[in-house]
Design a protein around this motif. Sequence first.
Motif, PDB file in Angstrom:
ATOM      1  N   ALA A 250     -24.340  29.642 -58.206  1.00 30.47           N
ATOM      2  CA  ALA A 250     -23.475  29.833 -57.038  1.00 30.47           C
ATOM      3  C   ALA A 250     -24.299  29.919 -55.756  1.00 30.47           C
ATOM      4  O   ALA A 250     -23.907  29.401 -54.692  1.00 30.47           O
ATOM      5  N   MET A 251     -25.448  30.580 -55.862  1.00 32.91           N
ATOM      6  CA  MET A 251     -26.313  30.690 -54.677  1.00 32.91           C
ATOM      7  C   MET A 251     -26.867  29.329 -54.273  1.00 32.91           C
ATOM      8  O   MET A 251     -26.942  28.997 -53.089  1.00 32.91           O
ATOM      9  N   LEU A 252     -27.242  28.517 -55.262  1.00 33.05           N
ATOM     10  CA  LEU A 252     -27.753  27.179 -54.946  1.00 33.05           C
ATOM     11  C   LEU A 252     -26.664  26.322 -54.305  1.00 33.05           C
ATOM     12  O   LEU A 252     -26.930  25.549 -53.380  1.00 33.05           O
ATOM     13  N   LYS A 253     -25.447  26.473 -54.777  1.00 31.46           N
ATOM     14  CA  LYS A 253     -24.327  25.731 -54.190  1.00 31.46           C
ATOM     15  C   LYS A 253     -24.108  26.159 -52.740  1.00 31.46           C
ATOM     16  O   LYS A 253     -23.926  25.321 -51.845  1.00 31.46           O
ATOM     17  N   ALA A 254     -24.160  27.477 -52.512  1.00 25.39           N
ATOM     18  CA  ALA A 254     -23.988  27.986 -51.150  1.00 25.39           C
ATOM     19  C   ALA A 254     -25.131  27.512 -50.245  1.00 25.39           C
ATOM     20  O   ALA A 254     -24.912  27.191 -49.073  1.00 25.39           O
ATOM     21  N   TYR A 255     -26.329  27.480 -50.797  1.00 32.75           N
ATOM     22  CA  TYR A 255     -27.487  27.017 -50.033  1.00 32.75           C
ATOM     23  C   TYR A 255     -27.293  25.565 -49.575  1.00 32.75           C
ATOM     24  O   TYR A 255     -27.545  25.221 -48.424  1.00 32.75           O
ATOM     25  N   ARG A 256     -26.839  24.712 -50.503  1.00 32.57           N
ATOM     26  CA  ARG A 256     -26.627  23.299 -50.133  1.00 32.57           C
ATOM     27  C   ARG A 256     -25.546  23.166 -49.065  1.00 32.57           C
ATOM     28  O   ARG A 256     -25.653  22.339 -48.164  1.00 32.57           O
ATOM     29  N   GLU A 257     -24.518  24.006 -49.155  1.00 29.48           N
ATOM     30  CA  GLU A 257     -23.445  23.959 -48.150  1.00 29.48           C
ATOM     31  C   GLU A 257     -23.964  24.383 -46.779  1.00 29.48           C
ATOM     32  O   GLU A 257     -23.619  23.781 -45.755  1.00 29.48           O
ATOM     33  N   VAL A 258     -24.811  25.416 -46.777  1.00 31.21           N
ATOM     34  CA  VAL A 258     -25.392  25.864 -45.503  1.00 31.21           C
ATOM     35  C   VAL A 258     -26.281  24.767 -44.907  1.00 31.21           C
ATOM     36  O   VAL A 258     -26.256  24.516 -43.696  1.00 31.21           O
ATOM     37  N   PHE A 259     -27.049  24.123 -45.778  1.00 26.10           N
ATOM     38  CA  PHE A 259     -27.928  23.050 -45.290  1.00 26.10           C
ATOM     39  C   PHE A 259     -27.097  21.899 -44.712  1.00 26.10           C
ATOM     40  O   PHE A 259     -27.420  21.369 -43.648  1.00 26.10           O
ATOM     41  N   GLU A 260     -26.037  21.511 -45.400  1.00 28.62           N
ATOM     42  CA  GLU A 260     -25.171  20.443 -44.896  1.00 28.62           C
ATOM     43  C   GLU A 260     -24.532  20.846 -43.569  1.00 28.62           C
ATOM     44  O   GLU A 260     -24.416  20.028 -42.651  1.00 28.62           O
ATOM     45  N   ASP A 261     -24.109  22.111 -43.477  1.00 28.57           N
ATOM     46  CA  ASP A 261     -23.524  22.588 -42.216  1.00 28.57           C
ATOM     47  C   ASP A 261     -24.539  22.510 -41.084  1.00 28.57           C
ATOM     48  O   ASP A 261     -24.201  22.149 -39.948  1.00 28.57           O
ATOM     49  N   PHE A 262     -25.770  22.878 -41.404  1.00 22.96           N
ATOM     50  CA  PHE A 262     -26.841  22.832 -40.401  1.00 22.96           C
ATOM     51  C   PHE A 262     -27.031  21.400 -39.881  1.00 22.96           C
ATOM     52  O   PHE A 262     -27.117  21.161 -38.666  1.00 22.96           O
ATOM     53  N   CYS A 263     -27.075  20.443 -40.809  1.00 21.73           N
ATOM     54  CA  CYS A 263     -27.256  19.039 -40.407  1.00 21.73           C
ATOM     55  C   CYS A 263     -26.048  18.524 -39.635  1.00 21.73           C
ATOM     56  O   CYS A 263     -26.192  17.824 -38.619  1.00 21.73           O
ATOM     57  N   THR A 264     -24.861  18.866 -40.120  1.00 20.81           N
ATOM     58  CA  THR A 264     -23.637  18.412 -39.461  1.00 20.81           C
ATOM     59  C   THR A 264     -23.520  18.970 -38.048  1.00 20.81           C
ATOM     60  O   THR A 264     -23.096  18.280 -37.118  1.00 20.81           O
ATOM     61  N   GLU A 265     -23.928  20.222 -37.894  1.00 19.12           N
ATOM     62  CA  GLU A 265     -23.864  20.841 -36.570  1.00 19.12           C
ATOM     63  C   GLU A 265     -24.815  20.152 -35.600  1.00 19.12           C
ATOM     64  O   GLU A 265     -24.470  19.897 -34.440  1.00 19.12           O
ATOM     65  N   LEU A 266     -26.030  19.842 -36.067  1.00 21.90           N
ATOM     66  CA  LEU A 266     -26.982  19.151 -35.204  1.00 21.90           C
ATOM     67  C   LEU A 266     -26.471  17.753 -34.842  1.00 21.90           C
ATOM     68  O   LEU A 266     -26.539  17.335 -33.686  1.00 21.90           O
ATOM     69  N   GLU A 267     -25.939  17.050 -35.838  1.00 19.07           N
ATOM     70  CA  GLU A 267     -25.408  15.714 -35.569  1.00 19.07           C
ATOM     71  C   GLU A 267     -24.234  15.779 -34.590  1.00 19.07           C
ATOM     72  O   GLU A 267     -24.126  14.955 -33.669  1.00 19.07           O
TER      73      GLU A 267
END
Length: 301
Positions: A250-267
């Motif tokens: 679950a933590m790894l899944k949350a980590y990937r979601e945070v990373f995607e959010d980070f990239c999406t926010e920058l884009e």
Amino acid sequence: MAKPSRQHPDDARFDDEFLKKLDYLYIVSRKMAASGQRAKRQKKIVGSGLDFADYRVYSPGDDVKSLDWRVYSRTERLFLKLYEEEEDLHIYFLVDASRSMHLGRPNKWNYARQVAAALAYIGLSNLDRVSIIPFSSKVEGRLPPAKGKAQIFKIFNFLDACEAGEHTSLRQAFKTFVSQNKRRGLAVVISDFYDPDGVEEGLNALRYHRFEPMVIQLFDERELNLDFHGEVQIVDCETDEARDITVTPAMLKAYREVFEDFCTELEGYCKSRQILYFRAPIQQPFDELILRVFRAGGFLK
């Protein structure tokens, strides 16, 4: 292209294969130019060139050598003749040299240097003025503006000698950059953008000082797809801060979601401000990324 004067037996970043790819990319850029996909890079400004541009009413302090006496004889008013001249485009490569860029082998830092060198070569071939500025929390040196294809070896040597910097702070580094470089131009930022204070203030500093930012975000697919679990100690590579955690699916899944959010926010930030944005894993061959940049029209103006 001739071979560089210095070989790198312990590092294949700028080896013969790399040089062949640069030649290929240059040919592609020329074809794009011939097909009309490349706009004119140099801009016209009113100055002291050879091509007539316009008239302007004389004001005290103006150079009287530019007065048009024929117009004066007809109108009895003083006008200056203005001319167009071409101004070279300045391209600044702001390359993140912070500690997070130096992880792995090959790592993001080597990839970033290859991308910077490839784009710099195209710029030099187009007779633009190219400068390299490594940064972390500060500007970590500077290669002064160079012009002409032969200068690519100077860029190789400069990039080859760059060392790791500190933690990332775009705000601090770009504040220094804009204060040191008054000549506006294209500012290509190559980074993983792991800045604990956020990236917007740094990029805004470029925009507010009338630089034209272009963002290339690099990441390692291994960072996105972590394969460990259980009790581990994680260490922040930029601050050395350590923390013991229990890694679960679950933590790894949350980590990937945070990373995607980070990239999406920058884009999203870049798109909302009409900043060209590219995201690339370092597992992707660098020349494929360069071709994406070409196709987007953000570099071959």
